[in-house]
Motif scaffolding. Sequence first.
Motif, PDB file in Angstrom:
ATOM      1  N   SER A 121      11.912   8.547  11.967  1.00  0.00           N
ATOM      2  CA  SER A 121      11.743   7.842  10.692  1.00  0.00           C
ATOM      3  C   SER A 121      12.108   6.371  10.852  1.00  0.00           C
ATOM      4  O   SER A 121      11.407   5.481  10.341  1.00  0.00           O
ATOM      5  N   SER A 128       6.830  -0.698  10.743  1.00  0.00           N
ATOM      6  CA  SER A 128       6.381  -1.262   9.468  1.00  0.00           C
ATOM      7  C   SER A 128       6.977  -2.653   9.268  1.00  0.00           C
ATOM      8  O   SER A 128       6.273  -3.585   8.865  1.00  0.00           O
ATOM      9  N   GLN A 142       1.772   4.448   5.325  1.00  0.00           N
ATOM     10  CA  GLN A 142       1.753   5.877   5.046  1.00  0.00           C
ATOM     11  C   GLN A 142       0.460   6.297   4.375  1.00  0.00           C
ATOM     12  O   GLN A 142      -0.178   7.270   4.788  1.00  0.00           O
ATOM     13  N   ASN A 182       2.657  10.940  -1.957  1.00  0.00           N
ATOM     14  CA  ASN A 182       2.148   9.980  -0.976  1.00  0.00           C
ATOM     15  C   ASN A 182       2.879   8.643  -1.051  1.00  0.00           C
ATOM     16  O   ASN A 182       2.978   7.920  -0.056  1.00  0.00           O
ATOM     17  N   THR A 185       8.599   7.658   0.278  1.00  0.00           N
ATOM     18  CA  THR A 185       8.753   7.303   1.687  1.00  0.00           C
ATOM     19  C   THR A 185       9.550   8.327   2.486  1.00  0.00           C
ATOM     20  O   THR A 185       9.894   8.068   3.642  1.00  0.00           O
ATOM     21  N   ARG A 187      10.140  11.554   4.817  1.00  0.00           N
ATOM     22  CA  ARG A 187       9.296  12.003   5.933  1.00  0.00           C
ATOM     23  C   ARG A 187       8.469  13.241   5.622  1.00  0.00           C
ATOM     24  O   ARG A 187       7.460  13.492   6.265  1.00  0.00           O
ATOM     25  N   SER A 189       6.525  13.744   3.264  1.00  0.00           N
ATOM     26  CA  SER A 189       5.199  13.366   2.771  1.00  0.00           C
ATOM     27  C   SER A 189       4.202  13.225   3.910  1.00  0.00           C
ATOM     28  O   SER A 189       3.143  13.853   3.913  1.00  0.00           O
ATOM     29  N   ILE A 190       4.537  12.421   4.888  1.00  0.00           N
ATOM     30  CA  ILE A 190       3.593  12.169   5.973  1.00  0.00           C
ATOM     31  C   ILE A 190       3.485  13.365   6.911  1.00  0.00           C
ATOM     32  O   ILE A 190       2.415  13.663   7.450  1.00  0.00           O
TER      33      ILE A 190
END
Length: 504
Positions: A121, A128, A142, A182, A185, A187, A189-190
């Motif tokens: 992460s 980013s 993301q 989405n 932030t 982890r 989610s992705i």
Amino acid sequence: MKKNNFLKTLIITILHICITFFTDKYAFGDTIKEHLPMYFFIKTLLFILLFTFYYQILEILKGIKEKNKETITLVKIFAFVFGINFLFSIILFPGNWLADEIDIFKFTKELNIFYWQGWLSSIFFMLSRSLFPVPYTVVFLQILIISAIISYITNEFYKIYKNKFIFMLPIFLSFPVFIAHNLFTQRCSILAYFELFLLATLYFWYKKGTQISNKSLIIFTIFTILFCSWRSETIFSFIIFSLVLLTFKSSQIRKKIVIIYLIICSFFISVFTFIQIKGLNEQNHNGASYYKFVSLMPTIANTILDDNYPQYLKVNNQQIIQICSEIKKDQQKVWEYEKELTEDTINEIMRVSLIYLKKDFTRIAKQKLYEYATMEKSFLVTQANDYKNNPDFSFLQKDNNAKIVSLLGATEDSANNKSINILYKPIFYTSLFFIILLFSLISRNIALFAISVFYILHSFALILTVPTITISMYFFFSFVGAKVFLLVALIDIYEKFRKHLIQK
């Protein structure tokens, strides 16, 4: 033409990297000199990713110029999914953040890793930051990755079935419940989309029955390693993926692909897990032991304080009883014992508690399932309460976003709307996999059967191990997978039924 694209991509990537060297002083400040190895690792990784990204962009532009239908379809799907997510990301600028994610952002500003949320992460956040030094870049990257995965799998499913109903997938995956996650932030989610990509790829290979190329295997292996290393409960997924590969017809797949895949995944996942555990131990005086404590403690507290708990186990365990009593009253207190508990105390809590859990596992499992089934609202996304402590987040306006967040179903008000709330219940999506499993038996689709079993096992493992099942972000895997594979199962049955009628 490929050489020409390679040269153009190289020039664009070098120019972009040069720009980031100027913006990095805002991203990492004066800590670059103190952490040069980490800094150059991030820049190297960023260079590889940017080169891959720009090369694909040029290939897509070439396909559009040549009026390639497949490329045009892919771009249309991506534009639809990304456009909706991008719109909401701007409205909720810079996305939805909680305390852990803000901690990651704080750590990465000094090129340090926050191991509590997984070291990968922090790498993602550093990339980013290096790309553009503002919190929103994390959300932007993301939704870019998520949109690319959705458009890819939709296009591949269409190539297999030639059924236009498959284009309902990007529409379904643009419902508020998905957009809300989405823009979160965390982890989970992705990783939900990483898992979707892996399972869908296995399905494509199964349906096409073609030889797996080296390029495809490399990409699949990289995604597997990232997926299995990013969260602890997914670590053994690659073994299940290997078993699915073994069901394929080609003997070459059995003898070569699976062995190579297992060896590479085992090595890198072991290395990455070692890095994670070592980092936890260095960053936290209890390290990995405290990690286990947090995961199991809510269930343990309910167990120890039960009236039927054997009295002999309570003797000389008053500290454990006191801790459990406090956690019983407020589950969030489980996060507050980081500095109070020694590793010996944690191990003793585990030893005493697991004795009873073993004796009364059925009751505990039933209690967990009951809590899971009766969940009235999900966690979803809300702005962090402590964002004002970080100057990078001083422009966040929680109150101004309240109405929009409510539209996404992320507030307590939306929980009162039962017609909407059912879409946020993890049990609703987990139950769909039993329907998919039934459909796979009807259509005799081994791949769908294996995928539905995988999701069911994954969901039950989460029910038994997550700190609190009132946090539905852990079950976002089911939210995504159920929508996709239920539609695929229906189309699969329809297509087989239609072919059967034509043959008659």
